[in-house]
Design an enzyme around this catalytic site. Sequence first.
Site, PDB file in Angstrom:
ATOM      1  N   ASP A  11      52.141  67.050  32.092  1.00  0.00           N
ATOM      2  CA  ASP A  11      51.358  65.841  32.309  1.00  0.00           C
ATOM      3  C   ASP A  11      51.841  65.179  33.607  1.00  0.00           C
ATOM      4  OD1 ASP A  11      50.309  63.291  32.281  1.00  0.00           O
ATOM      5  OD2 ASP A  11      50.931  62.842  30.226  1.00  0.00           O
ATOM      6  N   ASN A  25      37.182  59.907  41.761  1.00  0.00           N
ATOM      7  CA  ASN A  25      35.784  60.047  42.201  1.00  0.00           C
ATOM      8  C   ASN A  25      35.535  59.052  43.325  1.00  0.00           C
ATOM      9  OD1 ASN A  25      34.737  57.482  41.059  1.00  0.00           O
ATOM     10  ND2 ASN A  25      35.284  58.451  39.115  1.00  0.00           N
ATOM     11  N   GLY A  33      39.530  62.504  32.263  1.00  0.00           N
ATOM     12  CA  GLY A  33      40.483  63.504  32.738  1.00  0.00           C
ATOM     13  C   GLY A  33      41.784  62.900  33.231  1.00  0.00           C
ATOM     14  N   VAL A  34      42.311  63.467  34.302  1.00  0.00           N
ATOM     15  CA  VAL A  34      43.598  63.023  34.823  1.00  0.00           C
ATOM     16  C   VAL A  34      43.497  61.598  35.397  1.00  0.00           C
ATOM     17  CG1 VAL A  34      43.357  64.116  37.117  1.00  0.00           C
ATOM     18  CG2 VAL A  34      45.621  63.756  36.144  1.00  0.00           C
ATOM     19  N   ASP A  35      42.332  61.260  35.915  1.00  0.00           N
ATOM     20  CA  ASP A  35      42.078  59.908  36.446  1.00  0.00           C
ATOM     21  C   ASP A  35      42.274  58.875  35.327  1.00  0.00           C
ATOM     22  OD1 ASP A  35      41.265  57.934  38.195  1.00  0.00           O
ATOM     23  OD2 ASP A  35      39.157  58.534  38.275  1.00  0.00           O
ATOM     24  N   TYR A 126      34.607  68.354  37.032  1.00  0.00           N
ATOM     25  CA  TYR A 126      33.808  68.768  38.189  1.00  0.00           C
ATOM     26  C   TYR A 126      33.492  70.268  38.224  1.00  0.00           C
ATOM     27  CZ  TYR A 126      33.807  64.145  40.426  1.00  0.00           C
ATOM     28  OH  TYR A 126      33.585  62.820  40.740  1.00  0.00           O
TER      29      TYR A 126
HETATM   30  N1  AR6 Z   1      48.127  65.710  34.034  1.00  0.00           N
HETATM   31  C1  AR6 Z   1      47.808  66.760  34.821  1.00  0.00           C
HETATM   32  N2  AR6 Z   1      46.582  67.325  34.827  1.00  0.00           N
HETATM   33  C2  AR6 Z   1      45.657  66.813  33.983  1.00  0.00           C
HETATM   34  C3  AR6 Z   1      45.913  65.717  33.128  1.00  0.00           C
HETATM   35  C4  AR6 Z   1      47.222  65.157  33.179  1.00  0.00           C
HETATM   36  N3  AR6 Z   1      47.561  64.121  32.430  1.00  0.00           N
HETATM   37  N4  AR6 Z   1      44.766  65.469  32.432  1.00  0.00           N
HETATM   38  C5  AR6 Z   1      43.847  66.383  32.824  1.00  0.00           C
HETATM   39  N5  AR6 Z   1      44.375  67.201  33.754  1.00  0.00           N
HETATM   40  P1  AR6 Z   1      39.641  66.328  35.828  1.00  0.00           P
HETATM   41  P2  AR6 Z   1      37.991  66.755  38.221  1.00  0.00           P
HETATM   42  C6  AR6 Z   1      43.799  68.342  34.471  1.00  0.00           C
HETATM   43  O1  AR6 Z   1      38.473  66.477  34.921  1.00  0.00           O
HETATM   44  O2  AR6 Z   1      37.522  68.058  37.697  1.00  0.00           O
HETATM   45  C7  AR6 Z   1      37.209  61.988  36.289  1.00  0.00           C
HETATM   46  O3  AR6 Z   1      36.293  61.341  35.437  1.00  0.00           O
HETATM   47  C8  AR6 Z   1      42.611  69.050  33.874  1.00  0.00           C
HETATM   48  O4  AR6 Z   1      43.056  70.001  32.896  1.00  0.00           O
HETATM   49  O5  AR6 Z   1      40.634  65.283  35.537  1.00  0.00           O
HETATM   50  O6  AR6 Z   1      38.448  66.672  39.647  1.00  0.00           O
HETATM   51  C9  AR6 Z   1      37.203  61.400  37.691  1.00  0.00           C
HETATM   52  O7  AR6 Z   1      36.988  60.001  37.673  1.00  0.00           O
HETATM   53  C10 AR6 Z   1      42.045  69.764  35.095  1.00  0.00           C
HETATM   54  O8  AR6 Z   1      42.697  71.008  35.294  1.00  0.00           O
HETATM   55  O9  AR6 Z   1      39.182  66.093  37.373  1.00  0.00           O
HETATM   56  C11 AR6 Z   1      36.041  62.107  38.322  1.00  0.00           C
HETATM   57  O10 AR6 Z   1      34.812  61.489  38.013  1.00  0.00           O
HETATM   58  C12 AR6 Z   1      42.417  68.844  36.261  1.00  0.00           C
HETATM   59  O11 AR6 Z   1      43.322  67.876  35.717  1.00  0.00           O
HETATM   60  C13 AR6 Z   1      36.091  63.487  37.709  1.00  0.00           C
HETATM   61  O12 AR6 Z   1      36.776  63.321  36.459  1.00  0.00           O
HETATM   62  C14 AR6 Z   1      41.245  68.134  36.880  1.00  0.00           C
HETATM   63  O13 AR6 Z   1      40.350  67.747  35.875  1.00  0.00           O
HETATM   64  C15 AR6 Z   1      36.891  64.438  38.556  1.00  0.00           C
HETATM   65  O14 AR6 Z   1      36.808  65.725  38.020  1.00  0.00           O
END
Ligand code: AR6
Length: 172
Positions: A11, A25, A33-35, A126
């Site tokens: 994490d 975004n 997600g991570v955001d 995404y």
């Molecule tokens: N630590 C590390 N990685 C993580 C965590 C964490 N705590 N949580 C999720 N991931 P995503 P995107 C991973 O969806 O595809 C948001 O709504 C996850 O497994 O977070 O760039 C933003 O506001 C994946 O491999 O980001 C945008 O609208 C990676 O983080 C949109 O999502 C990226 O997944 C961005 O989408």
Amino acid sequence: MEHKIKVELGDITKCETDVIVNAANTSLMGGGGVDGAIHRAGGKAILDECMHIRNKQGGCKTGEAVITNAGDLPADYVIHAVGPVWQDGSKNEDKLLYSAYHNSLKLASKNNLKSIAFPNISTGIYGFPKERAAEIAIHAVQDYLVEDEFIQNVTFVCFDEENYRIYSKLLP
Ligand code: AR6
């Protein structure tokens, strides 16, 4: 330069690097997600600074990055990078993803931050194909470390097993 690059499963909100990168975004207003995890764990101070940046420059373009404080997180700063939404691979997605990593590293260096942790930008909500994204991310980091020796450590923090397997294979 490879010795500076690490892969971890975990994490990113727990990372004690100088800076962690958020997969944000263009609105900079948070999301899932991570955001979502970063804003939840870091508290309101991060969103306040994001809103300030948004008011000043109208958010952040795809492929670009902005920096804020890290609120309650153990890292000192958060770089909010915006990766592309995957469409079909013909909409400049590869270049935009490369730029998101490149511009994050440039911003870290400019702010005297030597250690940086990245999530797997664009590979969650995404929908960017994971292996293709990993190759681009690794190339962007390796290219950058050749041109700028300031950054000491880059960690790819994989949250899902699939990304962890892919990165471990590409970066033995
Ligand atoms: N630590 C590390 N990685 C993580 C965590 C964490 N705590 N949580 C999720 N991931 P995503 P995107 C991973 O969806 O595809 C948001 O709504 C996850 O497994 O977070 O760039 C933003 O506001 C994946 O491999 O980001 C945008 O609208 C990676 O983080 C949109 O999502 C990226 O997944 C961005 O989408």
